[in-house]
Scaffold this motif. Structure first.
Motif, PDB file in Angstrom:
ATOM      1  N   GLY A   1     -11.011 -37.398   6.637  1.00 11.58           N
ATOM      2  CA  GLY A   1     -12.119 -38.162   7.188  1.00 11.58           C
ATOM      3  C   GLY A   1     -12.447 -37.916   8.645  1.00 11.58           C
ATOM      4  N   PHE A   2     -11.613 -37.174   9.370  1.00 11.43           N
ATOM      5  CA  PHE A   2     -11.823 -36.952  10.799  1.00 11.43           C
ATOM      6  C   PHE A   2     -12.017 -35.463  11.086  1.00 11.43           C
ATOM      7  CE2 PHE A   2      -9.570 -40.952  10.529  1.00 11.43           C
ATOM      8  CZ  PHE A   2     -10.214 -41.752  11.455  1.00 11.43           C
ATOM      9  N   VAL A   3     -12.667 -35.168  12.208  1.00 10.77           N
ATOM     10  CA  VAL A   3     -12.888 -33.781  12.605  1.00 10.77           C
ATOM     11  C   VAL A   3     -11.548 -33.132  12.954  1.00 10.77           C
ATOM     12  CG1 VAL A   3     -13.932 -32.276  14.332  1.00 10.77           C
ATOM     13  CG2 VAL A   3     -15.231 -34.213  13.417  1.00 10.77           C
ATOM     14  N   HIS A   4     -11.231 -32.054  12.234  1.00 12.36           N
ATOM     15  CA  HIS A   4     -10.007 -31.296  12.478  1.00 12.36           C
ATOM     16  C   HIS A   4     -10.276 -29.845  12.867  1.00 12.36           C
ATOM     17  CE1 HIS A   4      -7.604 -34.606  11.024  1.00 12.36           C
ATOM     18  NE2 HIS A   4      -6.507 -33.893  11.123  1.00 12.36           N
ATOM     19  N   GLY A   5     -11.545 -29.480  12.967  1.00 10.31           N
ATOM     20  CA  GLY A   5     -11.856 -28.092  13.308  1.00 10.31           C
ATOM     21  C   GLY A   5     -13.352 -27.855  13.239  1.00 10.31           C
ATOM     22  N   MET A   6     -13.730 -26.594  13.379  1.00 13.13           N
ATOM     23  CA  MET A   6     -15.131 -26.203  13.289  1.00 13.13           C
ATOM     24  C   MET A   6     -15.229 -24.942  12.440  1.00 13.13           C
ATOM     25  SD  MET A   6     -15.605 -25.220  17.287  1.00 13.13           S
ATOM     26  CE  MET A   6     -14.594 -23.987  18.114  1.00 13.13           C
ATOM     27  N   TRP A   7     -16.444 -24.605  12.024  1.00 10.51           N
ATOM     28  CA  TRP A   7     -16.617 -23.480  11.116  1.00 10.51           C
ATOM     29  C   TRP A   7     -17.995 -22.852  11.297  1.00 10.51           C
ATOM     30  CZ3 TRP A   7     -20.209 -23.493   6.965  1.00 10.51           C
ATOM     31  CH2 TRP A   7     -20.891 -24.700   6.795  1.00 10.51           C
ATOM     32  N   LYS A   8     -18.137 -21.639  10.797  1.00  9.00           N
ATOM     33  CA  LYS A   8     -19.412 -20.924  10.804  1.00  9.00           C
ATOM     34  C   LYS A   8     -19.589 -20.227   9.466  1.00  9.00           C
ATOM     35  CE  LYS A   8     -19.387 -19.756  15.766  1.00  9.00           C
ATOM     36  NZ  LYS A   8     -19.428 -18.637  16.749  1.00  9.00           N
ATOM     37  N   HIS A   9     -20.832 -19.971   9.120  1.00 10.98           N
ATOM     38  CA  HIS A   9     -21.104 -19.178   7.920  1.00 10.98           C
ATOM     39  C   HIS A   9     -22.129 -18.105   8.251  1.00 10.98           C
ATOM     40  CE1 HIS A   9     -25.155 -20.912   6.985  1.00 10.98           C
ATOM     41  NE2 HIS A   9     -24.667 -21.924   7.675  1.00 10.98           N
ATOM     42  N   GLU A  10     -22.035 -16.979   7.555  1.00 14.73           N
ATOM     43  CA  GLU A  10     -22.983 -15.899   7.763  1.00 14.73           C
ATOM     44  C   GLU A  10     -22.954 -14.960   6.562  1.00 14.73           C
ATOM     45  OE1 GLU A  10     -21.754 -13.667  11.169  1.00 14.73           O
ATOM     46  OE2 GLU A  10     -20.088 -12.715  10.123  1.00 14.73           O
ATOM     47  N   LYS A  11     -23.998 -14.132   6.462  1.00 13.32           N
ATOM     48  CA  LYS A  11     -24.007 -13.064   5.474  1.00 13.32           C
ATOM     49  C   LYS A  11     -24.442 -11.781   6.164  1.00 13.32           C
ATOM     50  CE  LYS A  11     -27.169 -12.014   2.462  1.00 13.32           C
ATOM     51  NZ  LYS A  11     -28.124 -11.929   1.328  1.00 13.32           N
ATOM     52  N   LYS A  12     -23.591 -10.775   6.102  1.00 11.29           N
ATOM     53  CA  LYS A  12     -23.888  -9.470   6.682  1.00 11.29           C
ATOM     54  C   LYS A  12     -23.532  -8.380   5.690  1.00 11.29           C
ATOM     55  CE  LYS A  12     -23.295 -10.527  11.628  1.00 11.29           C
ATOM     56  NZ  LYS A  12     -22.529 -10.183  12.863  1.00 11.29           N
TER      57      LYS A  12
ATOM     58  N   ALA B   1     -24.871 -21.164  -1.432  1.00 13.14           N
ATOM     59  CA  ALA B   1     -25.778 -20.729  -0.375  1.00 13.14           C
ATOM     60  C   ALA B   1     -26.174 -19.266  -0.497  1.00 13.14           C
ATOM     61  CB  ALA B   1     -25.146 -20.986   0.994  1.00 13.14           C
ATOM     62  N   TYR B   2     -25.254 -18.435  -0.994  1.00 12.48           N
ATOM     63  CA  TYR B   2     -25.489 -16.993  -1.058  1.00 12.48           C
ATOM     64  C   TYR B   2     -25.151 -16.452  -2.446  1.00 12.48           C
ATOM     65  CZ  TYR B   2     -25.363 -17.652   4.012  1.00 12.48           C
ATOM     66  OH  TYR B   2     -25.600 -18.079   5.293  1.00 12.48           O
ATOM     67  N   PRO B   3     -25.861 -16.890  -3.480  1.00 11.57           N
ATOM     68  CA  PRO B   3     -25.522 -16.444  -4.838  1.00 11.57           C
ATOM     69  C   PRO B   3     -25.687 -14.941  -5.032  1.00 11.57           C
ATOM     70  CG  PRO B   3     -27.628 -17.596  -4.810  1.00 11.57           C
ATOM     71  CD  PRO B   3     -27.018 -17.795  -3.464  1.00 11.57           C
TER      72      PRO B   3
ATOM     73  N   GLY C   1     -22.671  -9.817  -2.478  1.00  9.56           N
ATOM     74  CA  GLY C   1     -21.781  -8.946  -3.235  1.00  9.56           C
ATOM     75  C   GLY C   1     -20.353  -9.426  -3.244  1.00  9.56           C
ATOM     76  N   SER C   2     -19.924 -10.044  -2.140  1.00  7.47           N
ATOM     77  CA  SER C   2     -18.579 -10.631  -2.062  1.00  7.47           C
ATOM     78  C   SER C   2     -18.612 -11.803  -1.100  1.00  7.47           C
ATOM     79  CB  SER C   2     -17.562  -9.591  -1.584  1.00  7.47           C
ATOM     80  OG  SER C   2     -17.869  -9.127  -0.281  1.00  7.47           O
ATOM     81  N   ARG C   3     -17.585 -12.656  -1.232  1.00  2.00           N
ATOM     82  CA  ARG C   3     -17.503 -13.866  -0.402  1.00  2.00           C
ATOM     83  C   ARG C   3     -16.100 -13.992   0.131  1.00  2.00           C
ATOM     84  NH1 ARG C   3     -19.886 -15.608  -5.405  1.00  2.00           N
ATOM     85  NH2 ARG C   3     -22.159 -15.501  -5.214  1.00  2.00           N
ATOM     86  N   GLU C   4     -16.001 -14.376   1.413  1.00  2.00           N
ATOM     87  CA  GLU C   4     -14.690 -14.442   2.071  1.00  2.00           C
ATOM     88  C   GLU C   4     -14.561 -15.713   2.875  1.00  2.00           C
ATOM     89  OE1 GLU C   4     -14.452 -10.957   4.489  1.00  2.00           O
ATOM     90  OE2 GLU C   4     -14.418  -9.553   2.782  1.00  2.00           O
ATOM     91  N   VAL C   5     -13.359 -16.244   2.933  1.00  2.00           N
ATOM     92  CA  VAL C   5     -13.035 -17.388   3.784  1.00  2.00           C
ATOM     93  C   VAL C   5     -11.933 -16.935   4.739  1.00  2.00           C
ATOM     94  CG1 VAL C   5     -12.223 -19.777   3.882  1.00  2.00           C
ATOM     95  CG2 VAL C   5     -13.598 -18.990   1.920  1.00  2.00           C
ATOM     96  N   GLU C   6     -12.205 -17.050   6.030  1.00  7.65           N
ATOM     97  CA  GLU C   6     -11.265 -16.590   7.056  1.00  7.65           C
ATOM     98  C   GLU C   6     -10.864 -17.743   7.958  1.00  7.65           C
ATOM     99  OE1 GLU C   6     -13.192 -13.501   9.204  1.00  7.65           O
ATOM    100  OE2 GLU C   6     -13.399 -12.165   7.456  1.00  7.65           O
ATOM    101  N   PHE C   7      -9.620 -17.765   8.387  1.00  8.17           N
ATOM    102  CA  PHE C   7      -9.137 -18.714   9.395  1.00  8.17           C
ATOM    103  C   PHE C   7      -8.917 -17.945  10.689  1.00  8.17           C
ATOM    104  CE2 PHE C   7      -8.344 -20.845   5.472  1.00  8.17           C
ATOM    105  CZ  PHE C   7      -8.479 -22.201   5.743  1.00  8.17           C
ATOM    106  N   VAL C   8      -9.486 -18.458  11.771  1.00 10.57           N
ATOM    107  CA  VAL C   8      -9.418 -17.744  13.054  1.00 10.57           C
ATOM    108  C   VAL C   8      -8.813 -18.650  14.122  1.00 10.57           C
ATOM    109  CG1 VAL C   8     -11.391 -16.322  12.525  1.00 10.57           C
ATOM    110  CG2 VAL C   8     -11.759 -18.464  13.705  1.00 10.57           C
TER     111      VAL C   8
END
Length: 378
Positions: free
Chosen positions: A322-333, A366-368, A371-378
């Motif tokens: 329920g609380f903010v624990h981080g931030m995120w971004k999304h993109e397609k390239k 969002a991006y059906p 070609g591929s989809r990835e989730v990264e932790f930075v």
């Protein structure tokens, strides 16, 4: 149904009512923001329940609705925009919001005082010598056709030789209720911001009897329990203490842990603070993190400083418990759709797995075509 855990409440002076701790306020906010469960609601009904969604950038409302609604399809919001059932216009806090057509006509007269205040302060601009009534009249005529800023600067400069084009356009956009029209705001499409008058775009007049009382009640339904300062912070309006005072017989009161009086609707949800809160990805500029003077019910002060940038960007937030624990971004390239997550503090393995699952579902929605989809932790 309203439920309140005995262990979460203590007693404060009778005028304020019981004390709600931070977790109690958090769960109440999440429930009203449709973030404890995904809801089976029509998109238009959800937008109206939330009293609009901040839309400084075109795409965040799509993510915000996907995070709140079961089976949300991005094309549905695009349809509502193109068919003029929802509209992007400047409202609360003098910022661009996505609202229903009905709410745009009802809320815009109430928030014009914010624009008038901006005009008085002029944001450092020199308005001396500017014939504002003449500029407004000319701009209203010009804005009956969709115009970009570049077009308006040129057209107004031709009407007012010697005037600064940027200043003329800014003044016109400040005094005239405008709609920012598609394709701007359509997922997957781009285009310059183009405006026409709100009444021209919607084919209806602004509300002649707007109600501050109704505005406060709707705020409480979507963001309460809350202080007078909270509703003023969300709306950008001042002097709402008198409005709340008039509404007081219809409201219940609580107090926060600092003794501030909180107002609320009697039958609004106030879940048990132990209610599970699922992992959620909240988009940039979401009103969830912007709509209280004291935001600790959703984000700690330490984390707020990382989420809110000095140049006014409000980053997309990761909610854990329920609380903010981080931030995120999304993109397609180049055919690869990616969510990149930056956590502010460690989370459990179960929460990390849930976060990956949530991000993968978002990318698929969002991006059906990716070609591929990835989730990264930075």
């Amino acid at each position: 149904m309203t439920t309140e855990a005995a262990g979460s409440m203590t007693t404060t002076p009778a005028t304020a009512g019981p004390v709600l701790d931070r977790r109690s306020l958090n769960r109440a906010l999440l429930a009203r923001q449709l973030l404890l469960d995904r809801h089976e609601l029509p998109v238009l009904d959800a937008i109206e329940h939330l009293t609009g969604m901040q839309a400084q950038a075109p795409t965040p409302p799509y993510i915000g609705l996907w995070s709140r609604l079961a089976g949300f399809e991005f094309g549905e919001l695009a349809r509502l925009l193109t068919e003029r059932e929802v509209v992007r216009t400047v409202l609360m806090r003098g910022t661009l919001h996505l609202v229903s057509a009905r709410d745009a006509l009802a809320l815009r007269p109430l928030t014009q005082v914010i624009m008038d205040r901006n005009l008085r302060t002029a944001n450092g601009r020199d308005l001396s010598g500017l014939d504002l009534p003449a500029v407004e009249a000319a701009a209203r005529e010009l804005f009956t056709e969709p115009r970009t800023d570049k077009e308006m600067r040129a057209l107004l400069a031709a009407r007012f030789p010697g005037g600064e084009p940027e200043l003329l356009n800014w003044a016109a956009r400040t005094v005239i209720p405008l709609a920012q029209i598609p394709p701007r705001g359509i997922w997957g499409k781009s285009g310059l911001a183009t405006h026409t008058t709100l009444e021209t775009w919607l084919g209806r007049a602004l509300d002649t009897e707007p109600s501050l009382e109704r505005l406060v009640l709707r705020y409480l339904a979507a963001f309460g329990p809350a202080t007078v300062q909270d509703v003023q912070h969300w709306s950008g309006l001042t002097g709402l203490g008198q409005v709340v005072e008039r509404l007081a017989p219809r409201l219940v009161t609580f107090a926060d842990e600092n003794g501030r009086v909180l107002y609320d609707l009697p039958d609004a949800p106030r879940p048990d603070p132990g209610t599970p809160a699922p992992v959620r990805l909240v988009p940039d500029f979401d009103n969830l993190t912007l709509s209280h003077a004291d935001r600790t019910r959703i984000v700690s002060e330490e984390h707020r400083k990382r989420l809110f940038t000095v140049n006014g960007i409000i980053r997309a937030a990761v909610l854990v418990d329920g609380f903010v624990h981080g931030m995120w971004k999304h993109e397609k390239k180049r055919g690869v759709a990616t969510v990149r997550v930056e956590l502010f503090e460690p989370v459990s393995e179960n929460d990390r797995t849930a976060l990956v699952d949530e991000a993968e579902r978002l990318l698929a929605a969002a991006y059906p075509e990716a070609g591929s989809r990835e989730v990264e932790f930075v």
